[in-house]
Design a protein around this motif. Sequence first.
Motif, PDB file in Angstrom:
ATOM      1  N   HIS A  65       0.909  -1.042   0.255  1.00  0.00           N
ATOM      2  CA  HIS A  65      -0.284   0.455  -0.360  1.00  0.00           C
ATOM      3  C   HIS A  65       1.306   0.585  -0.094  1.00  0.00           C
ATOM      4  O   HIS A  65       1.943   1.253   0.417  1.00  0.00           O
ATOM      5  CB  HIS A  65      -0.778  -0.066   1.312  1.00  0.00           C
ATOM      6  CG  HIS A  65      -2.625  -0.551   0.795  1.00  0.00           C
ATOM      7  ND1 HIS A  65      -2.473  -1.900   1.491  1.00  0.00           N
ATOM      8  CD2 HIS A  65      -3.520  -0.081   0.016  1.00  0.00           C
ATOM      9  CE1 HIS A  65      -3.772  -2.497   1.349  1.00  0.00           C
ATOM     10  NE2 HIS A  65      -3.971  -1.079   0.326  1.00  0.00           N
ATOM     11  N   SER A  81     -12.935   6.438   4.175  1.00  0.00           N
ATOM     12  CA  SER A  81     -13.515   4.902   3.300  1.00  0.00           C
ATOM     13  C   SER A  81     -14.498   6.335   2.371  1.00  0.00           C
ATOM     14  O   SER A  81     -14.138   6.181   0.784  1.00  0.00           O
ATOM     15  CB  SER A  81     -14.204   4.705   3.832  1.00  0.00           C
ATOM     16  OG  SER A  81     -13.649   3.402   5.015  1.00  0.00           O
ATOM     17  N   LYS A  87      -7.897   5.193  -2.508  1.00  0.00           N
ATOM     18  CA  LYS A  87      -8.320   3.535  -3.103  1.00  0.00           C
ATOM     19  C   LYS A  87      -7.650   2.454  -2.378  1.00  0.00           C
ATOM     20  O   LYS A  87      -6.919   3.112  -1.907  1.00  0.00           O
ATOM     21  CB  LYS A  87      -7.345   3.718  -4.861  1.00  0.00           C
ATOM     22  CG  LYS A  87      -7.775   4.544  -5.026  1.00  0.00           C
ATOM     23  CD  LYS A  87      -8.685   5.012  -6.057  1.00  0.00           C
ATOM     24  CE  LYS A  87      -9.134   6.963  -6.594  1.00  0.00           C
ATOM     25  NZ  LYS A  87     -10.523   7.001  -7.080  1.00  0.00           N
ATOM     26  N   ASP A  88      -8.212   1.351  -2.532  1.00  0.00           N
ATOM     27  CA  ASP A  88      -7.793   0.160  -2.399  1.00  0.00           C
ATOM     28  C   ASP A  88      -8.304   0.464   0.036  1.00  0.00           C
ATOM     29  O   ASP A  88      -6.989  -0.654  -0.050  1.00  0.00           O
ATOM     30  CB  ASP A  88      -6.591  -0.370  -2.374  1.00  0.00           C
ATOM     31  CG  ASP A  88      -7.150  -0.659  -3.871  1.00  0.00           C
ATOM     32  OD1 ASP A  88      -8.092  -1.231  -4.182  1.00  0.00           O
ATOM     33  OD2 ASP A  88      -6.231  -0.169  -4.614  1.00  0.00           O
ATOM     34  N   THR A 116      -8.585  -7.739   2.531  1.00  0.00           N
ATOM     35  CA  THR A 116      -7.397  -6.784   1.367  1.00  0.00           C
ATOM     36  C   THR A 116      -6.159  -6.405   1.792  1.00  0.00           C
ATOM     37  O   THR A 116      -5.100  -6.369   1.526  1.00  0.00           O
ATOM     38  CB  THR A 116      -8.790  -5.816   1.079  1.00  0.00           C
ATOM     39  OG1 THR A 116      -9.665  -6.265   0.414  1.00  0.00           O
ATOM     40  CG2 THR A 116      -7.468  -4.552   0.188  1.00  0.00           C
ATOM     41  N   TRP A 223      -3.830   2.451   2.349  1.00  0.00           N
ATOM     42  CA  TRP A 223      -4.714   2.030   1.333  1.00  0.00           C
ATOM     43  C   TRP A 223      -3.992   3.028  -0.128  1.00  0.00           C
ATOM     44  O   TRP A 223      -2.634   3.700   0.299  1.00  0.00           O
ATOM     45  CB  TRP A 223      -5.642   3.643   1.248  1.00  0.00           C
ATOM     46  CG  TRP A 223      -5.300   5.022   2.008  1.00  0.00           C
ATOM     47  CD1 TRP A 223      -4.817   6.094   1.061  1.00  0.00           C
ATOM     48  CD2 TRP A 223      -4.881   5.607   2.892  1.00  0.00           C
ATOM     49  NE1 TRP A 223      -4.646   7.274   1.318  1.00  0.00           N
ATOM     50  CE2 TRP A 223      -4.350   6.465   3.306  1.00  0.00           C
ATOM     51  CE3 TRP A 223      -5.065   5.558   4.688  1.00  0.00           C
ATOM     52  CZ2 TRP A 223      -4.812   7.703   3.891  1.00  0.00           C
ATOM     53  CZ3 TRP A 223      -4.983   6.643   5.287  1.00  0.00           C
ATOM     54  CH2 TRP A 223      -4.458   7.221   4.873  1.00  0.00           C
ATOM     55  N   ASN A 224      -4.573   2.974  -1.069  1.00  0.00           N
ATOM     56  CA  ASN A 224      -3.856   3.371  -2.499  1.00  0.00           C
ATOM     57  C   ASN A 224      -4.005   4.859  -3.114  1.00  0.00           C
ATOM     58  O   ASN A 224      -5.080   5.505  -2.224  1.00  0.00           O
ATOM     59  CB  ASN A 224      -3.751   2.370  -3.641  1.00  0.00           C
ATOM     60  CG  ASN A 224      -2.688   0.967  -2.708  1.00  0.00           C
ATOM     61  OD1 ASN A 224      -1.972   1.293  -2.390  1.00  0.00           O
ATOM     62  ND2 ASN A 224      -3.242   0.086  -3.810  1.00  0.00           N
ATOM     63  N   PHE A 225      -3.217   5.194  -3.679  1.00  0.00           N
ATOM     64  CA  PHE A 225      -3.245   6.297  -4.407  1.00  0.00           C
ATOM     65  C   PHE A 225      -3.878   6.429  -6.185  1.00  0.00           C
ATOM     66  O   PHE A 225      -3.194   5.121  -6.730  1.00  0.00           O
ATOM     67  CB  PHE A 225      -3.008   8.126  -4.344  1.00  0.00           C
ATOM     68  CG  PHE A 225      -3.055   8.486  -3.236  1.00  0.00           C
ATOM     69  CD1 PHE A 225      -4.188   9.498  -2.129  1.00  0.00           C
ATOM     70  CD2 PHE A 225      -2.302   7.826  -1.984  1.00  0.00           C
ATOM     71  CE1 PHE A 225      -4.184   9.617  -0.947  1.00  0.00           C
ATOM     72  CE2 PHE A 225      -2.137   8.697  -0.994  1.00  0.00           C
ATOM     73  CZ  PHE A 225      -2.921   9.658  -0.332  1.00  0.00           C
ATOM     74  N   SER A 226      -4.127   7.122  -7.088  1.00  0.00           N
ATOM     75  CA  SER A 226      -4.376   6.716  -8.390  1.00  0.00           C
ATOM     76  C   SER A 226      -3.175   6.976  -9.097  1.00  0.00           C
ATOM     77  O   SER A 226      -2.810   6.393  -9.961  1.00  0.00           O
ATOM     78  CB  SER A 226      -5.489   8.021  -8.906  1.00  0.00           C
ATOM     79  OG  SER A 226      -5.099   8.777  -8.803  1.00  0.00           O
TER      80      SER A 226
END
Length: 841
Positions: A65, A81, A87-88, A116, A223-226
């Motif tokens: 992540h 969220s 993301k994710d 996840t 989490w992730n980013f684009s």
Amino acid sequence: MLKVKNQKVIRKISARSLMANKKKNFIAVLAIMLTCILFTAVFSIGGSLIKSSQESTFRQVGGSHMAGLKYALPEDFEKLSKDPAVKDICMAVIVGRGANDQLSKVNTEVNYADDTYARFSFSYPEEGTMPKEKMDIAASTLVLDALGVPRKIGAKVPLEIDIDGRIVKEEFTLCGFWEGDPVAMAQECWISKELADELAPTPQIPYVESDFRSLTGYMNVNWNFSSSWDIKGQLIEVLERNGYDPELTDYGVNWGYAASEVDWQAVALIGGILFIILLSGYLIIYNVFYINVTGEIHEYGLLKTIGTTAKQLKKLVYRQAMLLSVIGIPLGLLLGTILSRILLPIVTGNFTFRFVAFSMNPLIYAAAVIFTFLTVFLSCNKPCRLAAKVSPVEAVRYTEKSSVKKKTKKSRKVSAFSMAVENIKRSRKKVVVVVMSLSMSLILVNLVYSIVHSFDMEAYISNSIVGDIQVTHQSVLNLGASVRIYDGVSQEECAMFEELEGVESSFQVYTTGGFAILDQEGKEKVQDFIDCHETLKNDPWMEDTIAGIQKDGNMDADIYGVDEGAFDELEFRGKSITWEEFIMGDYILLAEENQDEADWIFNAGEKICLEFNDGTKKEYTAVSVANLPYPLSTRSYPALGVRVILPAEEYLSHTDRSGALVTTLEVEEDEQALVEEFLKAYTENGNSELTYVSRQTYIDEFESYVSMFWIIGGSLSFILALIGILNFINAIVTSILTRKQEFAMMEAVGMTRKQLRIMLIFEGMIYACLTILFSLTIGSLICGILVDAASGMVWFFKYYFNIMPILLCTPVLLIFSCIIPFLAYGQMSKDSIVERLKIIE
């Protein structure tokens, strides 16, 4: 002027021209192919290294992540969220750590995680499932093996969990497992949400408002980013947008995404190498097409006479270049990929990559194709203009002309050498092209030689080991261990190791934690130190530590004890003292690694009161400051504290922790293998808590690391040398072909073939001498800049520059400069003088 649709004619002429000059085109295809091989190899190996490094770092960190929020509450998870940039998103609940004796060598975390989180943490069951029932558990195979549990779904797993110092013993049922990764900072055991809620209830207050003593029940939210560019900046924006103060929020950025940050030293080095490759490719391809154009200049003149425009002639040359590229580039991509696959294991074998992947990213091949096409396009530009400008009259009478306006000179004696000099002067641009092309390989060879000889083996080894063999507790070398044992080698074991056959001597280092008791002046000194260091002053996590020091005057102290052998390994900062002086009184040494006194809290000559773990408080005088070698230390430093060194006897008189941090053995060279064999057996079967490292191991690592640079650099240098030699051959051949009639006329008026050969050999030697001169001057400057860029990327690098490779290559270059003109003229002179004098009028 009428526009005529003659594209088909242009294409037909291009194709027939290529078919009529197969030998020249073979050299052109070879030049394009070699250039493409270089670009493909550099991009492919570079991309594979980045991918392997990133993947290995992810596995070491424990997840892929991009960012995360530490010690969060459920409401934080719900809030984040809903953010569109997130993301994710996933989470894990902190429960405790594995506390079984069998897990002393395996840093084990016991937590709950959603699917996840487990997947992105490389800890998702490869066989079985995540926990579904209350007493289910999914675990790493390293944990199962340490516990002696079979890798079988349904097996019983007896596990002791340390939850804030409270040991909970449970027997779980194995529901899933995956292959554990030894490089990970911790091995995971996933338990059910039901049991996690029971063992680790959700805290009622945010972590920043707690006493920071317990993490149980808090969440780690990832989490992730684009995009992976500027992850920290994106993270800060998300936090601020959702009402968090970044200064008071414990967040994290996955340092596996370091590629999103620019390392300008690496950019400079890689950019320099790419420039050398681009320039080498440009020079040879330019020269090849220049030869083709000058060789077909008569044909272009004839085409001009029948109405071909300058634009059409340009198209004709460009089309030939593109057709040759269509052949050369695919071959270059294929051979470059093969070369990369051969070289990649050699490169990765010298890095601690747990995961090695050969990158087949289309962007790599796209970049190789684009750079090669760019090189071809730039190289063809000048020949295209030459073809476009040619006039019919000039074309039929074309011979290589001087680009230098000659001044009227008095007559002088003419010799083969003077004629060679005048011939060289004819086209200074060609001289520059050939000299620079030949110089590229010499510069790269010199660069590789300088970099390799700048690697300091002693610096590399001394940062890893002191002496021939070191024995310590395994947790000392495991920087990810939750509990580290600093007194793991008993006095009896130290004595036993010293008595081994082949061991010449040994020495020990001891350590324990304690306090430096500060008076009011000491507190003020510490506060001044904090005020001068913004990272401490603005760190919210240091507030309690600083407040505690100012309140009760107790500052953390790492207390080391050294015997005489270890004392001899210290590097003094300033005044040096002898062992006899050190043990005479109540003296200590300040252990400071940083040479800047501004980073020292205390200085030599000051008195420091220490409190030992037996409760004793004693005042000592700091007689000097010394650097304790990294391999003799705990490999860690107090965030705000002091490290001091005492004589071993004084140290042992104030602590019951008589075990050594590390014992160092000096071993006879012939007995090294025998001693290692004993230690291997003892650390596996006698005391499995101990481990050992050998000096020879690090020597082998260093030599393997250096050999990698020789192989990679040698391969690139060989290809560049081949390009340079091809360019030199082309230059000589071009010069001879364009002067074919001239040589025939010189023979007709009495100049012998031997004299012409000597003149051409002199021309070749002048090229060689100019190449050597350029390499020793401008080339050395370029090499020095790139070596300096490399010096900041490797910590065991000491700048070393040498011109020995250029001097060693000089005889080879001179031999080539003599042989090639000799053979080229011999081939051309097979035709009779009359045949060579025939010109289309």
